[in-house]
Design a protein around this motif. Sequence first.
Motif, PDB file in Angstrom:
ATOM      1  N   GLU A   1      25.736  68.376  33.420  1.00  0.00           N
ATOM      2  CA  GLU A   1      24.833  67.969  34.491  1.00  0.00           C
ATOM      3  C   GLU A   1      23.376  67.930  34.063  1.00  0.00           C
ATOM      4  O   GLU A   1      22.553  67.251  34.671  1.00  0.00           O
ATOM      5  CB  GLU A   1      24.993  68.882  35.713  1.00  0.00           C
ATOM      6  CG  GLU A   1      24.783  70.365  35.439  1.00  0.00           C
ATOM      7  CD  GLU A   1      26.065  71.099  35.091  1.00  0.00           C
ATOM      8  OE1 GLU A   1      26.677  70.743  34.057  1.00  0.00           O
ATOM      9  OE2 GLU A   1      26.438  72.024  35.837  1.00  0.00           O
ATOM     10  N   CYS A   2      23.042  68.648  32.981  1.00  0.00           N
ATOM     11  CA  CYS A   2      21.658  68.687  32.484  1.00  0.00           C
ATOM     12  C   CYS A   2      21.439  67.756  31.302  1.00  0.00           C
ATOM     13  O   CYS A   2      20.314  67.322  31.030  1.00  0.00           O
ATOM     14  CB  CYS A   2      21.291  70.107  32.033  1.00  0.00           C
ATOM     15  SG  CYS A   2      21.619  71.388  33.240  1.00  0.00           S
TER      16      CYS A   2
ATOM     17  N   VAL B   1      13.407  77.828  35.333  1.00  0.00           N
ATOM     18  CA  VAL B   1      13.315  76.371  35.328  1.00  0.00           C
ATOM     19  C   VAL B   1      13.033  75.947  33.899  1.00  0.00           C
ATOM     20  O   VAL B   1      12.160  76.525  33.237  1.00  0.00           O
ATOM     21  CB  VAL B   1      12.179  75.852  36.237  1.00  0.00           C
ATOM     22  CG1 VAL B   1      12.069  74.335  36.148  1.00  0.00           C
ATOM     23  CG2 VAL B   1      12.429  76.251  37.673  1.00  0.00           C
TER      24      VAL B   1
ATOM     25  N   GLY C   1      13.245  72.315  31.005  1.00  0.00           N
ATOM     26  CA  GLY C   1      13.493  70.892  30.827  1.00  0.00           C
ATOM     27  C   GLY C   1      12.915  70.418  29.511  1.00  0.00           C
ATOM     28  O   GLY C   1      12.318  71.181  28.766  1.00  0.00           O
TER      29      GLY C   1
ATOM     30  N   ALA D   1      17.510  67.377  31.542  1.00  0.00           N
ATOM     31  CA  ALA D   1      16.780  67.223  32.805  1.00  0.00           C
ATOM     32  C   ALA D   1      16.115  68.528  33.217  1.00  0.00           C
ATOM     33  O   ALA D   1      16.593  69.620  32.895  1.00  0.00           O
ATOM     34  CB  ALA D   1      17.742  66.766  33.899  1.00  0.00           C
TER      35      ALA D   1
ATOM     36  N   THR E   1      15.638  71.503  35.274  1.00  0.00           N
ATOM     37  CA  THR E   1      16.723  72.134  36.014  1.00  0.00           C
ATOM     38  C   THR E   1      16.388  73.573  36.382  1.00  0.00           C
ATOM     39  O   THR E   1      15.782  74.302  35.603  1.00  0.00           O
ATOM     40  CB  THR E   1      18.017  72.137  35.164  1.00  0.00           C
ATOM     41  OG1 THR E   1      18.306  70.802  34.728  1.00  0.00           O
ATOM     42  CG2 THR E   1      19.205  72.652  35.959  1.00  0.00           C
TER      43      THR E   1
ATOM     44  N   TRP F   1      17.851  77.264  37.018  1.00  0.00           N
ATOM     45  CA  TRP F   1      19.009  78.043  36.566  1.00  0.00           C
ATOM     46  C   TRP F   1      19.016  79.430  37.188  1.00  0.00           C
ATOM     47  O   TRP F   1      17.961  80.030  37.398  1.00  0.00           O
ATOM     48  CB  TRP F   1      18.965  78.239  35.049  1.00  0.00           C
ATOM     49  CG  TRP F   1      19.211  77.021  34.228  1.00  0.00           C
ATOM     50  CD1 TRP F   1      18.370  75.955  34.055  1.00  0.00           C
ATOM     51  CD2 TRP F   1      20.365  76.737  33.450  1.00  0.00           C
ATOM     52  NE1 TRP F   1      18.939  75.032  33.227  1.00  0.00           N
ATOM     53  CE2 TRP F   1      20.169  75.483  32.824  1.00  0.00           C
ATOM     54  CE3 TRP F   1      21.554  77.427  33.201  1.00  0.00           C
ATOM     55  CZ2 TRP F   1      21.106  74.910  31.982  1.00  0.00           C
ATOM     56  CZ3 TRP F   1      22.496  76.854  32.351  1.00  0.00           C
ATOM     57  CH2 TRP F   1      22.277  75.607  31.764  1.00  0.00           C
TER      58      TRP F   1
ATOM     59  N   PRO G   1      23.355  76.360  36.019  1.00  0.00           N
ATOM     60  CA  PRO G   1      22.369  75.421  36.566  1.00  0.00           C
ATOM     61  C   PRO G   1      22.658  75.162  38.040  1.00  0.00           C
ATOM     62  O   PRO G   1      23.809  74.953  38.421  1.00  0.00           O
ATOM     63  CB  PRO G   1      22.588  74.153  35.730  1.00  0.00           C
ATOM     64  CG  PRO G   1      24.007  74.245  35.242  1.00  0.00           C
ATOM     65  CD  PRO G   1      24.320  75.705  35.116  1.00  0.00           C
ATOM     66  N   THR G   2      21.606  75.217  38.907  1.00  0.00           N
ATOM     67  CA  THR G   2      21.831  75.071  40.350  1.00  0.00           C
ATOM     68  C   THR G   2      21.155  73.846  40.956  1.00  0.00           C
ATOM     69  O   THR G   2      21.667  73.279  41.919  1.00  0.00           O
ATOM     70  CB  THR G   2      21.334  76.317  41.106  1.00  0.00           C
ATOM     71  OG1 THR G   2      19.928  76.465  40.894  1.00  0.00           O
ATOM     72  CG2 THR G   2      22.055  77.572  40.625  1.00  0.00           C
ATOM     73  N   THR G   3      19.985  73.422  40.438  1.00  0.00           N
ATOM     74  CA  THR G   3      19.261  72.280  40.994  1.00  0.00           C
ATOM     75  C   THR G   3      18.730  71.403  39.871  1.00  0.00           C
ATOM     76  O   THR G   3      18.094  71.905  38.938  1.00  0.00           O
ATOM     77  CB  THR G   3      18.062  72.735  41.862  1.00  0.00           C
ATOM     78  OG1 THR G   3      18.530  73.596  42.899  1.00  0.00           O
ATOM     79  CG2 THR G   3      17.349  71.531  42.483  1.00  0.00           C
ATOM     80  N   ILE G   4      18.979  70.094  39.953  1.00  0.00           N
ATOM     81  CA  ILE G   4      18.432  69.127  39.003  1.00  0.00           C
ATOM     82  C   ILE G   4      17.277  68.405  39.702  1.00  0.00           C
ATOM     83  O   ILE G   4      17.463  67.827  40.779  1.00  0.00           O
ATOM     84  CB  ILE G   4      19.489  68.084  38.560  1.00  0.00           C
ATOM     85  CG1 ILE G   4      20.778  68.774  38.117  1.00  0.00           C
ATOM     86  CG2 ILE G   4      18.917  67.206  37.446  1.00  0.00           C
ATOM     87  CD1 ILE G   4      20.651  69.639  36.887  1.00  0.00           C
TER      88      ILE G   4
END
Length: 296
Positions: free
Chosen positions: A213-214, A234, A236, A240, A242, A244, A251-254
């Motif tokens: 996903e990253c 965070v 990148g 991406a 991201t 964590w 990883p929780t949010t992109i």
Amino acid sequence: MERAVPLAVPLGQAEVFQALQRLHMTIFSQSVSPCGKFLAAGNNYGQIAIFSLSAALSSEAKEESKKPVVTFQAHDGPVYSMVSTDRHLLSAGDGEVKAWLWVEVLKKGCKELWHRQPPYRTSLEVPEINALLLVPKENSLILAGGDCQLHTMDLETGTFTRALRGHTDYIHCLALRERSPEVLSGGEDGAVRLWDLRTAKEVQTIEVYKHEECSRPHNGRWIGCLATDSDWMVCGGGPALTLWHLRSSTPTTIFPMRAPQKHVTFYQDLVLTAAGNSCRVDVFTNLGYRAFSLSF
């Protein structure tokens, strides 16, 4: 009868030069002032710009509020990293660290207080210092960059006391988990490494680019920016930007940003600023929405 089309007024040489500078600008570093009201941003031209965060975040903010309060020439080359103490703004470029007084930074023509250079293997080696990190409990400064090591400097004496080795390529960024106490480092090798400062040993490695996903293979595996807020991180760069969860290494949010980012900062828990290959600093007021941008 046709209406005459007004001719465009040619820009002066100064305006053309400034426009070209902005077009090719990269913001490498950021640091919030001790009072929390100002943000310093350093670019590839060796300039440091000071923005008023209180003015930019105001409900009555105008476009002029998002421009620098002052800009000054700090280094001959890029300003790769910055960090703030209670009184000082520290900036790093090719092979050296400089100190500036925050009370003087807002005035034009401020002068450096001191500069230091880490011990390198040869006098001909001048690797860039990509990251600076304060460790308040030790009253020390950690520097990392082109020689793939984390150097610790005693802020009281200015002497270098230790070096941590483990990265196999350039180190780009550092972050501190004060409660642990642990230091996080990210670099060209694509890994975020966690170091225990009590034992001076590596305790965890997260290879970000291996998470689907990253991963962005077309941008590479390098980690260019890193920030932590207790159990969250965070990062990148090639992968991406991201968010964590560190304990679970998940990883929780992109974040919705296409270009690789060079710097990221948490600000008062909710606001996150990110900067990269442009003259802008993007400001997020939650974890998915870009509220506005600051600009040189």
